[in-house]
Enzyme design. Sequence first.
Site, PDB file in Angstrom:
ATOM      1  N   LYS A  24       0.833  -1.209   0.000  1.00 29.67           N
ATOM      2  CA  LYS A  24       0.000   0.000   0.000  1.00 29.67           C
ATOM      3  C   LYS A  24       0.866   1.257   0.000  1.00 29.67           C
ATOM      4  CE  LYS A  24      -4.016  -1.932   0.127  1.00 29.67           C
ATOM      5  NZ  LYS A  24      -4.869  -2.000  -1.031  1.00 29.67           N
ATOM      6  N   LYS A  84      -1.543 -11.835  -9.135  1.00 35.31           N
ATOM      7  CA  LYS A  84      -2.903 -12.302  -8.802  1.00 35.31           C
ATOM      8  C   LYS A  84      -3.970 -11.387  -9.396  1.00 35.31           C
ATOM      9  CE  LYS A  84      -3.591  -9.734  -4.590  1.00 35.31           C
ATOM     10  NZ  LYS A  84      -4.348  -9.498  -3.420  1.00 35.31           N
ATOM     11  N   LYS A 120      -8.594  -6.180  -8.256  1.00 39.08           N
ATOM     12  CA  LYS A 120      -9.299  -4.965  -8.678  1.00 39.08           C
ATOM     13  C   LYS A 120      -8.312  -3.832  -8.894  1.00 39.08           C
ATOM     14  CE  LYS A 120     -13.652  -4.722  -9.249  1.00 39.08           C
ATOM     15  NZ  LYS A 120     -13.710  -4.598 -10.664  1.00 39.08           N
TER      16      LYS A 120
END
Length: 332
Positions: A111, A194, A197
């Site tokens: 993040k 992976k 979104k």
Amino acid sequence: MARVVSGIRPTGKLHLGNYFGAVKNFLNMQEEHECFFFIADIHSLTTHPTPADLHNNVHQVLAEHLAMGVDPEKCALFVQSDVPAISELYTYMNMNAYIGELERSTSFKDKIRSQKNNINAGLLTYPVLMAVDILVHHADMVPVGKDQQQHLEMTRTFANRFNHMYATDYFAEPQAFSGGGDLVKVPGLTAQGKMSKSSGDADTITFDEEEKGLRKKIMRAVTDNGPTGPGQPKSEGLQNLFDIMTLVSDTSTVAHFEVEQQNGTIRYGDFKKQLADDVVKFVSPIKERIGYYKQNTSALAKAAKIGQEKANDSAQKTLKEVREIIGFKKFY
Ligand code: TYM
């Protein structure tokens, strides 16, 4: 009967990764265990959604759970923010989590890179909230995809630390679970790892999208320049598409294209067309049911209401016991 807990953030439509990493197991587990499945709307606040987006996403994901077969009569299907005990326990558990270990978590490091302008404290303590989601219902098993493995390890650390600190064996160690096999990692269409979104719309196969667009993005999925001869190893993009095919197609279909790939005769256009056909066949009935539940707000309301009652009963009991263990005693 084991206790099972799992959650999904409402950040948009559910994709194949969410289904095969988590929801597919929910369906089996709700038949035989005491299950708590929730929409992690508090977690999603770390990305600062607008109130309207937050509400619409919770609505979407709730409808999607029902459409996929999660049964509110068999499990507690609830919205995380409907259970205030979670936030209170989060406050207490934050005192036993150390900054160093939180900074080292892979999701936090990701993040820091991906949302440089919004590195908030909620991102740092995200694993604590997730541990609370799990521990508040004394889960034995947590059906999740491979990307959540480290969070489960941290959950066990926090549980054990609490036990040690208060000389108790109150919290048991929950385990990540995937139907008895390895945890699942569904790859995306753009060869970035992976399915996620956050890697963009072209990467994900969602359940609630138009067939035309879905077919188009599968036909555009990243592969390579084509076979150069027999026995060539697969490129990452091609392997990803084979992995997705293994999830949605018959074994004979996968075997057919494996042989063609090995022989160097595979035509990517045909391969992708078959994959698109099988994806559409797989998602279409679910898409139809999503449409039904999105309109049927009374079914959604009923599900969320029963779910929050069951979840609150379980969470309040834990909170009461934890407060006693910690030493919060009443003076009146
Ligand atoms: P989230 O919302 O990112 O994903 C929800 C579930 O889907 C799985 N998943 C995948 N599995 C395989 N392949 C993929 N490409 C893939 N993408 C997503 C995730 O592993 C997850 O099981 N922190 C969690 C939500 C959460 C939670 C919890 C989960 C909050 N509290 C307590 C379990 C227990 C998350 O962000 O998942």
